[in-house]
Design a protein around this motif. Structure first.
Motif, short mmCIF file in Angstrom:
data_model
loop_
_atom_site.label_atom_id
_atom_site.label_comp_id
_atom_site.label_asym_id
_atom_site.label_seq_id
_atom_site.Cartn_x
_atom_site.Cartn_y
_atom_site.Cartn_z
N CYS A 104 -31.65 -10.19 -19.85
CA CYS A 104 -32.76 -9.82 -18.97
C CYS A 104 -32.78 -10.68 -17.70
CB CYS A 104 -34.09 -9.94 -19.71
SG CYS A 104 -34.26 -8.80 -21.10
N LEU A 105 -31.63 -10.86 -17.08
CA LEU A 105 -31.58 -11.55 -15.79
C LEU A 105 -31.98 -10.60 -14.68
CD1 LEU A 105 -28.26 -13.65 -15.97
CD2 LEU A 105 -30.59 -14.46 -16.23
N THR A 106 -32.54 -11.16 -13.62
CA THR A 106 -32.93 -10.38 -12.47
C THR A 106 -32.61 -11.16 -11.20
OG1 THR A 106 -34.76 -9.27 -11.35
CG2 THR A 106 -35.27 -11.30 -12.53
N LYS A 107 -32.33 -10.38 -10.14
CA LYS A 107 -32.09 -10.99 -8.83
C LYS A 107 -33.33 -10.94 -7.95
CE LYS A 107 -27.15 -9.91 -8.81
NZ LYS A 107 -26.03 -9.22 -8.09
N ILE A 113 -23.57 -25.98 -21.37
CA ILE A 113 -23.60 -24.91 -22.37
C ILE A 113 -24.77 -23.96 -22.13
CG2 ILE A 113 -23.81 -24.43 -24.83
CD1 ILE A 113 -22.51 -27.17 -25.36
N PHE A 114 -25.93 -24.53 -21.85
CA PHE A 114 -27.13 -23.70 -21.64
C PHE A 114 -26.97 -22.85 -20.38
CE2 PHE A 114 -31.50 -22.58 -20.91
CZ PHE A 114 -32.07 -22.56 -22.17
N HIS A 115 -26.40 -23.41 -19.34
CA HIS A 115 -26.20 -22.65 -18.09
C HIS A 115 -25.25 -21.47 -18.32
CE1 HIS A 115 -25.00 -22.72 -13.55
NE2 HIS A 115 -25.74 -21.69 -13.86
N ASN A 116 -24.18 -21.70 -19.04
CA ASN A 116 -23.23 -20.62 -19.32
C ASN A 116 -23.84 -19.55 -20.24
OD1 ASN A 116 -21.01 -21.59 -17.78
ND2 ASN A 116 -20.59 -23.10 -19.37
N ARG A 117 -24.69 -19.98 -21.17
CA ARG A 117 -25.39 -18.98 -22.00
C ARG A 117 -26.41 -18.19 -21.17
NH1 ARG A 117 -26.10 -18.79 -27.34
NH2 ARG A 117 -27.07 -16.82 -26.70
N MET A 118 -27.04 -18.87 -20.23
CA MET A 118 -28.03 -18.19 -19.40
C MET A 118 -27.37 -17.14 -18.51
SD MET A 118 -31.17 -17.77 -18.68
CE MET A 118 -31.94 -19.16 -19.50
N LYS A 119 -26.12 -17.36 -18.11
CA LYS A 119 -25.42 -16.35 -17.31
C LYS A 119 -25.21 -15.06 -18.10
CE LYS A 119 -22.92 -19.75 -14.52
NZ LYS A 119 -21.58 -20.33 -14.20
N GLN A 120 -25.17 -15.14 -19.44
CA GLN A 120 -24.98 -13.97 -20.29
C GLN A 120 -26.31 -13.40 -20.80
OE1 GLN A 120 -21.91 -12.84 -20.49
NE2 GLN A 120 -21.10 -14.60 -19.39
N TYR A 121 -27.42 -13.92 -20.32
CA TYR A 121 -28.73 -13.46 -20.77
C TYR A 121 -28.93 -12.00 -20.37
CZ TYR A 121 -33.83 -13.44 -21.37
OH TYR A 121 -35.12 -13.14 -21.75
N PRO A 142 -36.93 -12.40 -7.66
CA PRO A 142 -37.82 -13.40 -8.25
C PRO A 142 -39.25 -12.92 -8.41
CG PRO A 142 -37.30 -13.95 -5.97
CD PRO A 142 -36.43 -12.81 -6.34
N SER A 143 -39.66 -11.88 -7.68
CA SER A 143 -41.03 -11.39 -7.82
C SER A 143 -41.25 -10.67 -9.14
CB SER A 143 -41.37 -10.46 -6.66
OG SER A 143 -40.53 -9.32 -6.67
N VAL A 144 -40.18 -10.26 -9.80
CA VAL A 144 -40.27 -9.58 -11.09
C VAL A 144 -40.13 -10.56 -12.24
CG1 VAL A 144 -39.25 -7.74 -12.49
CG2 VAL A 144 -39.31 -7.51 -10.01
N ALA A 145 -39.55 -11.74 -11.98
CA ALA A 145 -39.21 -12.67 -13.05
C ALA A 145 -40.46 -13.29 -13.67
CB ALA A 145 -38.30 -13.77 -12.51
N SER A 146 -40.40 -13.44 -14.99
CA SER A 146 -41.46 -14.16 -15.69
C SER A 146 -41.23 -15.66 -15.66
CB SER A 146 -41.53 -13.68 -17.15
OG SER A 146 -41.82 -12.31 -17.21
N ALA A 147 -39.98 -16.09 -15.49
CA ALA A 147 -39.65 -17.50 -15.43
C ALA A 147 -38.47 -17.67 -14.48
CB ALA A 147 -39.30 -18.05 -16.81
N ILE A 148 -38.33 -18.85 -13.94
CA ILE A 148 -37.26 -19.19 -13.00
C ILE A 148 -36.52 -20.40 -13.54
CG2 ILE A 148 -36.70 -19.95 -10.66
CD1 ILE A 148 -39.17 -18.44 -9.69
N ILE A 163 -35.77 -13.29 -16.19
CA ILE A 163 -35.56 -14.66 -15.72
C ILE A 163 -34.71 -14.61 -14.47
CG2 ILE A 163 -34.50 -16.90 -16.25
CD1 ILE A 163 -35.20 -16.51 -19.14
N TYR A 164 -35.12 -15.36 -13.48
CA TYR A 164 -34.39 -15.50 -12.22
C TYR A 164 -33.73 -16.88 -12.17
CZ TYR A 164 -33.59 -16.08 -7.20
OH TYR A 164 -33.03 -16.34 -5.98
N ILE A 165 -32.44 -16.91 -11.81
CA ILE A 165 -31.69 -18.18 -11.74
C ILE A 165 -31.62 -18.61 -10.29
CG2 ILE A 165 -29.50 -19.35 -12.20
CD1 ILE A 165 -28.97 -17.42 -14.44
N HIS A 166 -32.08 -19.82 -10.01
CA HIS A 166 -32.00 -20.37 -8.66
C HIS A 166 -30.54 -20.62 -8.28
CE1 HIS A 166 -35.62 -20.94 -6.43
NE2 HIS A 166 -36.25 -21.60 -7.38
N ASN A 167 -30.21 -20.26 -7.05
CA ASN A 167 -28.86 -20.52 -6.52
C ASN A 167 -28.88 -21.88 -5.83
OD1 ASN A 167 -26.22 -20.27 -5.73
ND2 ASN A 167 -26.65 -18.86 -4.04
#
Length: 813
Positions: free
Chosen positions: A448-451, A438-446, A453-459, A376-380
């Motif tokens: 399988c995060l990636t920087k 809460i969800f955003h802070n949990r997502m930061k600890q996920y 985006p071409s590898v990410a299955s979801a954004i 998963i890729y997180i948009h900045n």
């Protein structure tokens, strides 16, 4: 030397007598000498005249008080000395020496002297003989005087001189006394006058100071009043200008939006027509080409058959050739051969026409990867979409301190320790509208995060949509409610990550119910904003607290509860504790009446609960006890069944609070849970809940106590075990730690999102229209049961019965 009988020596007594007799003789001779040298010393009184040079005595009133004689009370005499006031006689010089009284000094010769002084005795002279005068000169003078002048009449002259001196001294005493009295009177008068003058001056000064102070205060008051008036005038002008500018901006933006909408509609129509023409042409070309290919293949097969006949006159073609023939005769699928790039708009109607989107393939990582398909890729995003909202937390709500609620990574402040109600750790006073944080802070600890985006299955799009719209829900102006949402979709559409699947691999969390983001476009003053109505948003997957049953892009996830464990052991201990509780009440209800909603059944439920002792009711309208975790947990832990009717919308937070307490929920509408939380609740709702149709309660056919009492004990225990097993799936673990083996609501949500996006990606890869299997009106039925067709709950989800959800004006609380 012999000692006498008395014990004393004779010689010693005789020596003392001799010394005594000699001392007496010496003393008598000395006295004779003194008397002979000054025969008149003991009979005369000498007057002492003090000069200004000596400055020994003063003539003031303090001096006279000090030198007063106790016997005579004469202020001009001290012992044997006469005191003469220098103020009486200023004409006499201060340097005249004191002349000895002798026989040659007569009263007649003194006035004839050149110094100009009168007949006065030597005692009345004001000069004093200096102590440093040589004794020899004095003795010589005395001898000369005695020798030159005759001794005849000496005593008579001295007596006369003494009498005159006495008279003069008496006169001077009287004069000095009068002078002193005058001076004292003058001083007293002067002091009184001065005292009165100073008192008058002080009074005048005080009066002047008071007047000046009053004038200054009045001037200051006037100045402050003038300044305040000027400021008010300036503020009023600024407000007017601001209002005018805002009105102008709103009009301009409204016109721009209308123009853009008009242009977009025209562009879409033109693009739709163009794509339709292109598709028709492509289909025609494809059919022609396919027919030509088929004809060529037929000719080839015919030639092959002729050759085979020639070789084997009686042989027939093989089955494989027949199979090949049947396959070759099959026309190609036009959708697979005519894949084209979709339009930027994703209207559901357009989506079904030309849903054949060209998807850019994901770059796979080499080797065995445990996160394959889970990246998963997180948009900045710009800070105004998330962090700035928390920094200005005071403006998020008019009634709640959202700054305190947003503390501890969105969990709120820890609850006070109460071993009877909850465990020692993991309990917080969590606000139900902080799910985005809460969800955003949990997502930061996920994991399988990636920087990349071409590898990410979801954004993931970390936009705090609920906190944003919550500031303006009661504002009649819809422009501010839509401002940030419009800017968000514009920002996303401009990113290269968006164009890979045109946003269909993006997902966001909106921490409110879906109706807060689905305002009627025709009515700007209606409730909520239009975030989920935008064409870009309809491509994304939206996670809300309550989904829309007629939309296939909304998915409901659980409300935040008060329990946020940080370890697996905390969850297991809590589950075992809930299994061992003894529950006194058959059922309970926590809530308030809804007199403004005619279709609500809360009034009937409250009446039935109050009519029996086996039900416990917690009033939430006046006391606001429902907002205090201790009261709710105590209520649910002491009950077997918990009533969960709809409120302002289908769902409510109390559903998840009762599940955590091990209380079996009783639902009256399938939209409260069964078609909502499809990733978190079991598909068979009979395993964990009781369903009573709300129309039976409204008509009075259903008796809640009888229905619940008819449930067997074995089924109750089975249902309670199922509810307790559901606890991990409805809680959000502490973002600072997280669970290891147990999957919480966050983990199940991420799984559901990845599966959903993978399904859409496969449909796009195959050239199929996204979600073509069912109509959007029946999306609730497809997601809940996986099949279409008539259902007994169709009456609950008809558009007519669901219109009241859109017309409500008050947010669910």
């Amino acid at each position: 030397m012999e000692k006498t009988t008395s014990g004393k020596y004779r010689c010693r007594n005789q020596s003392w007598y001799i010394v005594l007799i000699s001392f007496i003789l010496w003393f008598t001779l000395y006295m004779i000498y003194v008397y002979s040298s000054s025969a008149t010393f003991s009979t005369r009184d000498y007057s002492l005249t003090l000069s200004n040079d000596t400055v020994l005595l003063d003539t003031s009133e303090y001096f006279h008080d000090f030198v007063r004689d106790d016997q005579t009370e004469d202020s001009s005499r001290i012992g044997g000395f006469n005191v003469i006031d220098r103020d009486e006689d200023e004409n006499e010089t201060e340097e005249n020496p004191v002349e000895d009284q002798n026989e040659t000094e007569s009263v007649e010769t003194e006035p004839n002297s050149g110094n100009g002084k009168g007949n006065k005795d030597a005692g009345s002279n004001k000069g004093v003989k200096n102590s440093d005068e040589d004794d020899k000169t004095v003795k010589a003078k005395r001898k000369g005087n005695y020798a030159t002048k005759p001794k005849k009449g000496k005593r008579e002259n001295n007596a006369q001189n003494r009498e005159k001196g006495k008279e003069d001294r008496a006169a001077k005493r009287k004069g000095s006394a009068n002078h002193l009295e005058r001076r004292e009177g003058v001083k007293v008068e002067d002091r009184g006058a001065k005292g009165k003058g100073t008192a008058i001056v002080l009074k005048q000064q005080k009066e002047d100071n008071a007047e000046d102070q009053e004038k200054r205060e009045e001037a200051k008051r006037k100045e402050t009043a003038n300044v305040a008036e000027r400021k008010e005038d300036d503020n009023a002008e600024v407000r007017k200008k601001g209002k005018q500018d805002r009105v102008a901006k709103r009009k301009g933006t409204a016109n721009n939006l209308e123009q853009q909408k008009g242009e977009n509609v025209e562009d879409r129509a033109a693009k739709g027509k163009g794509t339709a023409n292109v598709l028709e042409q492509q289909r025609e070309d494809n059919t022609e080409n396919q027919e030509k290919r088929n004809e060529a293949k037929r000719k080839q097969t015919a030639k092959v058959l002729e050759r085979q006949k020639e070789d084997n006159d009686e042989k027939q073609p093989d089955e494989t050739s027949l199979v090949v023939k049947s396959r070759t005769e099959r026309t190609g699928h036009p959708r697979r051969e005519t894949r084209n790039k979709p339009v930027d708009s994703s209207d559901p109607v357009m989506e079904k026409r030309d849903g054949k989107a060209a998807v850019e393939p994901r770059r796979q990582r080499a080797g065995s990867d445990q996160c394959a398909g889970r990246y998963i890729y997180i948009h900045n995003l710009p800070r105004k979409f998330n962090h700035d909202l928390l920094e200005t937390c005071r403006s998020l709500s008019f009634w709640t301190d959202m700054c305190e609620c947003a503390s501890n990574l969105g969990l709120g402040s820890p609850l006070p320790r109460d071993d009877k109600l909850y465990s020692r750790r993991g309990w917080f006073n969590t606000n139900q509208f902080l799910l985005e944080v809460i969800f955003h802070n949990r997502m930061k600890q996920y994991k399988c995060l990636t920087k990349d985006p071409s590898v990410a299955s979801a954004i993931y799009v970390p936009y705090y949509a609920g906190l944003d719209v919550g500031r303006y829900l009661w504002d009649p102006d819809g422009f501010m409610r839509d401002y940030d949402a419009v800017n968000l979709v514009k920002w996303l559409a401009s990113r290269p990550e968006w164009k890979r699947m045109w946003g269909r691999d993006h997902f966001l969390v909106a921490g409110r119910i879906n109706w807060d983001f689905r305002r009627d476009p025709k009515n700007e003053s209606d409730w909520g904003n239009e975030l989920l109505n935008f064409h870009e948003s309809r491509n994304m997957t939206s996670l809300v607290l309550e989904s829309c049953p007629w939309n296939y892009n909304d998915f409901a996830i659980p409300y935040p509860t008060y329990f946020h464990p940080s370890r697996d052991s905390e969850v297991l201990q809590w589950q075992s504790r809930m299994r061992g509780l003894k529950r006194r009440f058959l059922f309970s209800f926590a809530g308030a009446r809804r007199p403004h909603l005619h279709e609500s059944i809360r009034n009937e439920l409250i009446d039935q609960c109050l009519a029996t002792r086996r039900c416990r009711f917690l009033e939430c309208d006046k006391t606001r006890k429902c907002h205090k975790p201790a009261y709710l947990l105590n209520l649910f832990q002491s009950s077997i069944f918990c009533l969960q009717p709809p409120g302002d919308s289908y769902t409510r937070r109390s559903i998840f609070d009762s599940i955590i307490a091990g209380c079996i929920p009783v639902f009256f509408h399938p939209g409260s849970a069964y078609v909502q939380y499809i990733w978190h609740f079991p598909k068979d709702y009979r395993k964990y809940s009781v369903f009573i149709p709300e129309r039976d309660v409204k008509s009075g056919k259903a008796n809640i106590e009888r229905i619940l009492q008819s449930v067997s004990r074995e089924r109750r225990e089975a249902m309670r075990d199922e509810v307790i097993n559901m606890i991990p799936s409805v809680i959000y673990a502490d973002p600072s730690s997280g669970l290891r083996k147990i999957e919480d609501a966050f983990d199940l949500t991420v799984k559901g999102v990845l599966n959903r996006i993978e399904t859409v990606r496969n449909q796009m890869d195959e050239g199929r229209i996204v979600n073509y299997e069912f109509d959007e009106e029946e999306s609730w039925k497809y997601f809940a049961f996986g099949k279409l067709g008539p259902h007994e709950w169709d009456i609950y989800f008809s558009r007519k019965n669901g219109q009241h959800e859109k017309k409500r004006k008050k947010s669910k609380g």
